[in-house]
Design a protein around this motif. Structure first.
Motif, PDB file in Angstrom:
ATOM      1  N   TYR A 172       0.850  -1.193   0.000  1.00 29.99           N
ATOM      2  CA  TYR A 172       0.000   0.000   0.000  1.00 29.99           C
ATOM      3  C   TYR A 172       0.878   1.232   0.000  1.00 29.99           C
ATOM      4  O   TYR A 172       1.891   1.279   0.687  1.00 29.99           O
ATOM      5  N   ASP A 173       0.465   2.205  -0.761  1.00 31.81           N
ATOM      6  CA  ASP A 173       1.180   3.468  -0.817  1.00 31.81           C
ATOM      7  C   ASP A 173       0.187   4.579  -0.531  1.00 31.81           C
ATOM      8  O   ASP A 173      -0.842   4.671  -1.197  1.00 31.81           O
ATOM      9  N   HIS A 174       0.485   5.400   0.461  1.00 30.31           N
ATOM     10  CA  HIS A 174      -0.431   6.474   0.869  1.00 30.31           C
ATOM     11  C   HIS A 174      -0.710   7.462  -0.266  1.00 30.31           C
ATOM     12  O   HIS A 174      -1.718   8.161  -0.239  1.00 30.31           O
ATOM     13  N   GLU A 175       0.186   7.496  -1.254  1.00 33.22           N
ATOM     14  CA  GLU A 175       0.003   8.395  -2.402  1.00 33.22           C
ATOM     15  C   GLU A 175      -1.095   7.885  -3.339  1.00 33.22           C
ATOM     16  O   GLU A 175      -1.577   8.621  -4.190  1.00 33.22           O
ATOM     17  N   ARG A 176      -1.414   6.598  -3.221  1.00 32.40           N
ATOM     18  CA  ARG A 176      -2.356   5.996  -4.165  1.00 32.40           C
ATOM     19  C   ARG A 176      -3.389   5.171  -3.410  1.00 32.40           C
ATOM     20  O   ARG A 176      -3.184   3.998  -3.136  1.00 32.40           O
ATOM     21  N   GLU A 177      -4.481   5.834  -3.059  1.00 31.85           N
ATOM     22  CA  GLU A 177      -5.522   5.125  -2.313  1.00 31.85           C
ATOM     23  C   GLU A 177      -6.107   3.990  -3.129  1.00 31.85           C
ATOM     24  O   GLU A 177      -6.041   3.984  -4.343  1.00 31.85           O
ATOM     25  N   ARG A 225      -6.642   0.253   1.792  1.00 31.92           N
ATOM     26  CA  ARG A 225      -6.722   1.207   2.910  1.00 31.92           C
ATOM     27  C   ARG A 225      -7.726   0.743   3.975  1.00 31.92           C
ATOM     28  O   ARG A 225      -7.586   1.074   5.145  1.00 31.92           O
ATOM     29  N   SER A 266       5.793  -0.211   0.025  1.00 31.09           N
ATOM     30  CA  SER A 266       5.392   0.967  -0.756  1.00 31.09           C
ATOM     31  C   SER A 266       5.847   0.819  -2.209  1.00 31.09           C
ATOM     32  O   SER A 266       6.624  -0.079  -2.551  1.00 31.09           O
ATOM     33  N   ASN A 282       7.880   2.803  -3.535  1.00 32.56           N
ATOM     34  CA  ASN A 282       9.327   3.042  -3.462  1.00 32.56           C
ATOM     35  C   ASN A 282      10.072   1.742  -3.197  1.00 32.56           C
ATOM     36  O   ASN A 282      11.137   1.507  -3.775  1.00 32.56           O
TER      37      ASN A 282
END
Length: 186
Positions: free
Chosen positions: A138-143, A147, A168, A170
């Motif tokens: 999960y990446d907080h930049e891409r819901e 989530r 992430s 990254n």
């Protein structure tokens, strides 16, 4: 000591991955393996997924590979509701069914067919409650759909010690770069 790990993340379509041989699959599996290796050393016994096509089914394939050398490791598929695969395309259904056939344990959290999003919420809470660690792509930049299980895990974390290990984009990028470097003999 983490005995039970829930693994989740984006569904395949959320990542734009529509074929099993997509290059991203290899890197996602490596990222999952990178998270599971230290957990195995800490005594991991069960990996639990809800059977969603994407990160969860790829994680199951990683578990099957690991089971060849880690005979104690087991896979449980706890689906949120009966017949979750009902509307999936045939190739996805076949992939899902092959994972279920190889799993050590399969059950449904709700004993009914899909009725409401509350079944999904209840499933996330159940999975988090019954595990020691959540491994989540999960990446907080891409819901996206992951989530919701992350919210359940964070809610548990406010009450007690609960381990959340995020992968992430990254992290995936670093794995891609490491692969490229090793290919070029650096």
């Amino acid at each position: 000591m983490a005995k039970v790990a829930v693994i989740s993340g984006y569904k395949a379509y959320e990542l734009g991955v529509y074929k099993q041989n997509h290059p991203a699959v290899k890197y996602i599996k490596k990222a999952v393996l990178k998270q599971l290796a230290p957990l195995l050393e800490e005594g991991l016994e069960w990996v639990v997924i809800s059977g969603q096509p994407g990160v969860e089914l790829w994680a199951a394939e990683v578990v099957f590979e690991l089971q060849q050398t880690n005979l104690e490791l087991k896979l449980s598929v706890l689906i949120p509701f009966l017949n979750q695969e009902e509307k999936w395309i045939d190739t996805t259904k076949e992939w899902y069914e092959s994972i279920l056939a190889q799993a050590d344990h399969v059950d449904s959290i709700s004993k009914r067919q899909y009725e409401s999003p509350m079944q999904l919420k209840a499933a996330n809470q159940f999975l988090v409650q019954k595990s020691d660690v959540l491994v989540l792509l999960y990446d907080h930049e891409r819901e996206g759909s992951p989530r919701f299980i992350l919210e359940a895990a964070k809610a548990r974390q406010t009450r007690e010690d609960y381990d959340i290990r995020l992968i992430s984009f990254n992290d995936l990028q670093m794995i891609v770069e490491e692969e490229e470097l090793s290919k070029n003999d650096f």
